[in-house]
Design an enzyme around this catalytic site. Structure first.
Site, short mmCIF file in Angstrom:
data_model
loop_
_atom_site.label_atom_id
_atom_site.label_comp_id
_atom_site.label_asym_id
_atom_site.label_seq_id
_atom_site.Cartn_x
_atom_site.Cartn_y
_atom_site.Cartn_z
N HIS A 78 12.52 -94.22 -77.37
CA HIS A 78 13.42 -94.46 -76.22
C HIS A 78 13.53 -95.96 -75.91
CE1 HIS A 78 12.42 -90.11 -74.78
NE2 HIS A 78 13.07 -90.14 -75.93
N HIS A 241 20.92 -86.74 -75.71
CA HIS A 241 19.56 -87.23 -75.92
C HIS A 241 19.25 -87.35 -77.42
CE1 HIS A 241 15.60 -88.51 -74.86
NE2 HIS A 241 15.17 -87.79 -75.89
N ASP A 245 17.84 -90.64 -79.19
CA ASP A 245 16.69 -90.65 -80.10
C ASP A 245 17.07 -91.25 -81.46
OD1 ASP A 245 14.69 -89.57 -78.51
OD2 ASP A 245 14.97 -87.52 -79.23
N HIS A 268 13.15 -86.89 -85.70
CA HIS A 268 12.50 -88.17 -86.01
C HIS A 268 12.14 -88.29 -87.49
CE1 HIS A 268 12.44 -88.75 -81.75
NE2 HIS A 268 11.61 -87.74 -81.54
ZN ZN Z 1 13.60 -88.47 -77.11
#
Ligand code: ZN
Length: 307
Positions: A78, A241, A245, A268
């Site tokens: 973030h 969001h 990310d 991720h």
């Molecule tokens: Zn996040």
């Protein structure tokens, strides 16, 4: 020339880690041109510097973790997203524990903090990684399928598609596109919070995760609905969001990308795989800078975006 950026002055933040629940202090400091972004674990007996890079990512379970040797910093995405949104190239981030504070679960607090310190232009050309041909990573089949892709683009834009079968998510926008040249990061993306399900919380806590999580730093859902009394900040906050990310994960490359990113159910781990796949093919990218601001892609030239 399109210039590199750092902070005008240092700034501080205090909070708790989402997963560790630990109290942590951050000090964000200006850095010289071509320093890049460097985390410094100042709580260790000997301070350890962890410069961001695709290879510095050592763990992607639940969050992006970077490390050098046994020194780690968890949940950098973030803060990295805020740096990407503001186009910061050079920064020292002193940190007193192994996890970045979650604050309100979005990047809005980081954007506010960085904007308050002020952005300074530096006497060195801003360096980009320009994608020259498509790069894709893909996993699974059918309901398990996920993929992420980079394609050539004179600018930076992202498109993310989520696929959550959940009553509270179904009714929201599951697809979001954000273009640095057209949209405003602070307004359109930064306020989107991380999200989680109550049914996962027990399992996460048993594994020592989400210890600092709650309704004030995440959208929390049971099997039917959003539990936060204030509801959602954007109609499509979940997908936004994921864009937030992805911007943070991709900024770990160490230089801003000139590319169009698109992804379906990526996270991720896959975002980092995509960066590594790009770097593994040196003919698929090149480093570029812009001698004249007018040649720079929209969204990167002056004036700076304002809060
Ligand atoms: Zn996040």
């Amino acid at each position: 020339m399109l210039q590199q950026r750092t902070l005008k002055t240092l700034t501080r933040a205090v909070g708790v880690g989402l997963h560790s629940g630990q109290r942590v202090e951050l000090t964000l400091r200006p850095a010289q041109p071509d320093t890049g972004i460097v985390f410094r674990r100042v709580d260790l007996p000997e301070p350890v510097d962890i410069p961001i890079s695709a290879q510095a990512v050592v763990d992607t379970r639940m969050a992006s973790t970077i490390g050098v040797g046994s020194a780690k910093v968890h949940t950098v995405e973030h803060l990295m997203s805020a740096c990407a949104g503001l186009g910061l190239d050079n920064l020292y981030i002193d940190i007193t524990a192994e996890e970045v504070p979650i604050l309100d679960g979005s990047s809005a607090s980081f954007v506010f903090l960085l904007q308050s310190a002020g952005v300074a232009l530096q006497n060195a050309p801003k360096r980009f990684v320009r994608v020259k041909r498509p790069i894709e990573v893909r996993q699974g089949e059918g309901a398990q399928l996920k993929w992420a892709r980079l394609e050539p683009y004179h600018g930076f834009k992202l498109r993310f598609d989520i696929d959550f079968a959940h009553p509270a998510v179904d009714s929201t926008g599951q697809s979001v596109e954000f273009d640095m040249g057209r949209d405003n990061y602070s307004r359109d993306i930064a306020r989107a919070r991380t999200f989680g399900f109550t049914r996962d919380v027990e399992m996460l806590r048993a594994n020592g995760l989400a210890l600092g999580g709650g309704l004030d730093n995440a959208i929390v859902m049971d099997d039917y609905k959003v539990l936060n009394p204030e509801g959602l900040r954007y109609d499509d906050e979940f997908a936004k969001h994921k864009i937030l990310d992805a911007m943070g994960d991709l900024y770990l490359l160490g230089k801003p990308l000139l590319a169009a990113y698109s992804a379906f159910r990526s996270g991720h781990a896959m975002n980092n795989d995509l960066l590594r796949a790009l770097l593994a093919q040196p003919d698929a990218w090149e480093e570029v800078s812009f001698a004249h601001e007018r040649q720079a892609p929209a969204g990167f030239a002056q004036p700076l975006q304002v809060w």
